[in-house]
Design an enzyme around this catalytic site. Structure first.
Site, PDB file in Angstrom:
ATOM      1  N   LYS A   8       0.806  -1.193   0.000  1.00  0.00           N
ATOM      2  CA  LYS A   8       0.000   0.000   0.000  1.00  0.00           C
ATOM      3  C   LYS A   8       0.848   1.255   0.000  1.00  0.00           C
ATOM      4  O   LYS A   8       0.364   2.338  -0.296  1.00  0.00           O
ATOM      5  CB  LYS A   8      -0.869   0.008   1.273  1.00  0.00           C
ATOM      6  CG  LYS A   8      -1.900  -1.075   1.331  1.00  0.00           C
ATOM      7  CD  LYS A   8      -2.587  -1.056   2.715  1.00  0.00           C
ATOM      8  CE  LYS A   8      -2.369  -2.390   3.351  1.00  0.00           C
ATOM      9  NZ  LYS A   8      -2.923  -2.463   4.723  1.00  0.00           N
ATOM     10  N   GLY A   9       2.132   1.103   0.353  1.00  0.00           N
ATOM     11  CA  GLY A   9       2.991   2.257   0.593  1.00  0.00           C
ATOM     12  C   GLY A   9       3.082   3.248  -0.554  1.00  0.00           C
ATOM     13  O   GLY A   9       3.219   4.445  -0.344  1.00  0.00           O
ATOM     14  N   GLU A  48       7.522   2.994  -6.483  1.00  0.00           N
ATOM     15  CA  GLU A  48       7.718   2.548  -5.093  1.00  0.00           C
ATOM     16  C   GLU A  48       7.793   3.721  -4.118  1.00  0.00           C
ATOM     17  O   GLU A  48       8.213   4.820  -4.483  1.00  0.00           O
ATOM     18  CB  GLU A  48       9.008   1.727  -4.988  1.00  0.00           C
ATOM     19  CG  GLU A  48       8.775   0.250  -4.768  1.00  0.00           C
ATOM     20  CD  GLU A  48       8.131  -0.091  -3.427  1.00  0.00           C
ATOM     21  OE1 GLU A  48       7.208   0.603  -2.967  1.00  0.00           O
ATOM     22  OE2 GLU A  48       8.571  -1.089  -2.820  1.00  0.00           O
ATOM     23  N   ASP A  49       7.413   3.451  -2.896  1.00  0.00           N
ATOM     24  CA  ASP A  49       7.516   4.468  -1.855  1.00  0.00           C
ATOM     25  C   ASP A  49       8.966   4.683  -1.426  1.00  0.00           C
ATOM     26  O   ASP A  49       9.442   5.800  -1.351  1.00  0.00           O
ATOM     27  CB  ASP A  49       6.640   4.101  -0.639  1.00  0.00           C
ATOM     28  CG  ASP A  49       6.893   2.690  -0.103  1.00  0.00           C
ATOM     29  OD1 ASP A  49       7.729   1.948  -0.667  1.00  0.00           O
ATOM     30  OD2 ASP A  49       6.245   2.315   0.889  1.00  0.00           O
ATOM     31  N   ASP A  68      14.735   0.660   0.294  1.00  0.00           N
ATOM     32  CA  ASP A  68      15.418   0.573   1.583  1.00  0.00           C
ATOM     33  C   ASP A  68      16.569  -0.433   1.436  1.00  0.00           C
ATOM     34  O   ASP A  68      17.601  -0.108   0.876  1.00  0.00           O
ATOM     35  CB  ASP A  68      14.377   0.174   2.632  1.00  0.00           C
ATOM     36  CG  ASP A  68      14.916   0.123   4.057  1.00  0.00           C
ATOM     37  OD1 ASP A  68      15.862   0.850   4.370  1.00  0.00           O
ATOM     38  OD2 ASP A  68      14.386  -0.665   4.863  1.00  0.00           O
ATOM     39  N   LYS A  88      17.017   4.945   0.839  1.00  0.00           N
ATOM     40  CA  LYS A  88      17.917   4.931   2.002  1.00  0.00           C
ATOM     41  C   LYS A  88      19.183   4.209   1.578  1.00  0.00           C
ATOM     42  O   LYS A  88      19.339   3.008   1.841  1.00  0.00           O
ATOM     43  CB  LYS A  88      17.279   4.128   3.138  1.00  0.00           C
ATOM     44  CG  LYS A  88      16.388   4.904   4.079  1.00  0.00           C
ATOM     45  CD  LYS A  88      16.010   4.002   5.250  1.00  0.00           C
ATOM     46  CE  LYS A  88      14.648   4.325   5.779  1.00  0.00           C
ATOM     47  NZ  LYS A  88      14.128   3.285   6.686  1.00  0.00           N
ATOM     48  N   PHE A  91      13.653   5.361  10.522  1.00  0.00           N
ATOM     49  CA  PHE A  91      12.362   4.863  10.080  1.00  0.00           C
ATOM     50  C   PHE A  91      11.445   6.058   9.826  1.00  0.00           C
ATOM     51  O   PHE A  91      11.224   6.883  10.710  1.00  0.00           O
ATOM     52  CB  PHE A  91      11.750   3.911  11.109  1.00  0.00           C
ATOM     53  CG  PHE A  91      10.610   3.126  10.534  1.00  0.00           C
ATOM     54  CD1 PHE A  91      10.849   2.024   9.723  1.00  0.00           C
ATOM     55  CD2 PHE A  91       9.301   3.501  10.777  1.00  0.00           C
ATOM     56  CE1 PHE A  91       9.796   1.308   9.164  1.00  0.00           C
ATOM     57  CE2 PHE A  91       8.242   2.785  10.227  1.00  0.00           C
ATOM     58  CZ  PHE A  91       8.490   1.693   9.418  1.00  0.00           C
ATOM     59  N   ARG A 124       0.061   6.808   7.137  1.00  0.00           N
ATOM     60  CA  ARG A 124       0.189   6.853   5.674  1.00  0.00           C
ATOM     61  C   ARG A 124      -0.394   8.147   5.121  1.00  0.00           C
ATOM     62  O   ARG A 124       0.007   8.616   4.059  1.00  0.00           O
ATOM     63  CB  ARG A 124      -0.552   5.679   5.026  1.00  0.00           C
ATOM     64  CG  ARG A 124       0.016   4.309   5.341  1.00  0.00           C
ATOM     65  CD  ARG A 124      -0.629   3.273   4.425  1.00  0.00           C
ATOM     66  NE  ARG A 124      -0.422   1.907   4.860  1.00  0.00           N
ATOM     67  CZ  ARG A 124       0.677   1.178   4.591  1.00  0.00           C
ATOM     68  NH1 ARG A 124       1.667   1.688   3.908  1.00  0.00           N
ATOM     69  NH2 ARG A 124       0.772  -0.068   5.013  1.00  0.00           N
TER      70      ARG A 124
HETATM   71  P1  IMP Z   1      13.160  -2.958   1.041  1.00  0.00           P
HETATM   72  O1  IMP Z   1      13.958  -3.053   2.304  1.00  0.00           O
HETATM   73  O2  IMP Z   1      13.863  -2.066   0.015  1.00  0.00           O
HETATM   74  O3  IMP Z   1      12.834  -4.301   0.491  1.00  0.00           O
HETATM   75  O4  IMP Z   1      11.815  -2.203   1.434  1.00  0.00           O
HETATM   76  C1  IMP Z   1      10.577  -2.827   1.404  1.00  0.00           C
HETATM   77  C2  IMP Z   1       9.460  -1.966   1.916  1.00  0.00           C
HETATM   78  O5  IMP Z   1       9.636  -1.719   3.293  1.00  0.00           O
HETATM   79  C3  IMP Z   1       9.288  -0.580   1.329  1.00  0.00           C
HETATM   80  O6  IMP Z   1       8.626  -0.584   0.086  1.00  0.00           O
HETATM   81  C4  IMP Z   1       8.435   0.075   2.406  1.00  0.00           C
HETATM   82  O7  IMP Z   1       7.062  -0.238   2.215  1.00  0.00           O
HETATM   83  C5  IMP Z   1       8.954  -0.571   3.670  1.00  0.00           C
HETATM   84  N1  IMP Z   1       9.875   0.372   4.346  1.00  0.00           N
HETATM   85  C6  IMP Z   1      11.210   0.444   4.244  1.00  0.00           C
HETATM   86  N2  IMP Z   1      11.715   1.443   5.001  1.00  0.00           N
HETATM   87  C7  IMP Z   1      10.648   2.035   5.581  1.00  0.00           C
HETATM   88  C8  IMP Z   1      10.495   3.163   6.473  1.00  0.00           C
HETATM   89  O8  IMP Z   1      11.449   3.856   6.872  1.00  0.00           O
HETATM   90  N3  IMP Z   1       9.216   3.454   6.849  1.00  0.00           N
HETATM   91  C9  IMP Z   1       8.137   2.749   6.433  1.00  0.00           C
HETATM   92  N4  IMP Z   1       8.234   1.702   5.598  1.00  0.00           N
HETATM   93  C10 IMP Z   1       9.474   1.345   5.175  1.00  0.00           C
HETATM   94 MG    MG Z   2       6.382  -0.614  -0.229  1.00  0.00          MG
END
Ligand code: IMP
Ligand code: MG
Length: 183
Positions: A45-46, A101-102, A105, A133, A154, A167
């Protein structure tokens, strides 16, 4: 009346900064994808808030679709497991897919998802992330279009949640430490 703005310790990216950046990204995407069969794929949903803004900043005809991919639980640390919960509704063959994507990370989610989508014979698969990040990256993956780098904190707002909340904040910020202590 409760105002969740009070739960925010500090703002990292303001509403105006987001607005300006989305306009720039929309213009760049419109230019780069002119003459292509663009499909914006949003990860729920992000990315829903960013998707809603970005698609209106894109001036060329394009399709939209949505996926649900498992990543984090209700906590703030990664599970490392990626699974398709809701798949796309359409065929990708010949399409130029842009994943919206939001936040990029660790990059674990997209490093699994991109090869899965590429197996469906699209013309291309690229990534547009409003936040990144870089200090957290584990997978060898970077956004093709990026909004802002954020520090290793975070963050919530502009689609990003903590325990499914915040959100709907119109900016990106960091929660006060006591909000986490409440859980
Ligand atoms: P990944 O670590 O790149 O696989 O991130 C996967 C998902 O984790 C992202 O699409 C976000 O939905 C969630 N996420 C990562 N970092 C944050 C944060 O700082 N706040 C909220 N959600 C996060
Ligand atoms: Mg996401």
């Amino acid at each position: 009346m409760y105002d969740m703005n009070c739960d925010i310790d500090h703002i990292l990216v303001s509403e105006q900064q987001l607005k300006d950046k989305v306009a720039q990204l929309g213009a760049a995407i419109s230019r780069d994808y002119t003459g292509h069969d663009l499909l914006l794929v949003s990860i729920l949903k992000g990315a829903v808030v960013f998707m809603a803004d970005l698609m209106r900043a894109v001036t060329i005809p394009c399709g939209i679709d949505f996926m649900v991919v498992s990543s984090y639980g209700s906590g703030t640390s990664t599970s490392g497991l990626v699974k398709i919960i809701k798949d796309l509704d359409q065929d990708l063959s010949g399409k130029d897919v842009l994943i919206v994507e939001d936040i990029l990370d660790t990059g674990v989610t997209l490093s699994h998802l991109v090869p899965m989508l590429k197996m469906r014979n699209p013309s291309s698969v690229k990534i547009c992330a409003i936040l990144s990040k870089p200090s957290r990256r584990q997978a060898d993956i970077e956004p093709d279009y990026k909004g802002f780098d954020v520090p290793d904190e975070f963050v919530v707002g502009y689609g990003l949640d903590y325990d499914e909340k915040y959100r709907n904040l119109p900016y990106v910020g960091v929660l006060k430490p006591e909000i986490y202590d409440k859980k």
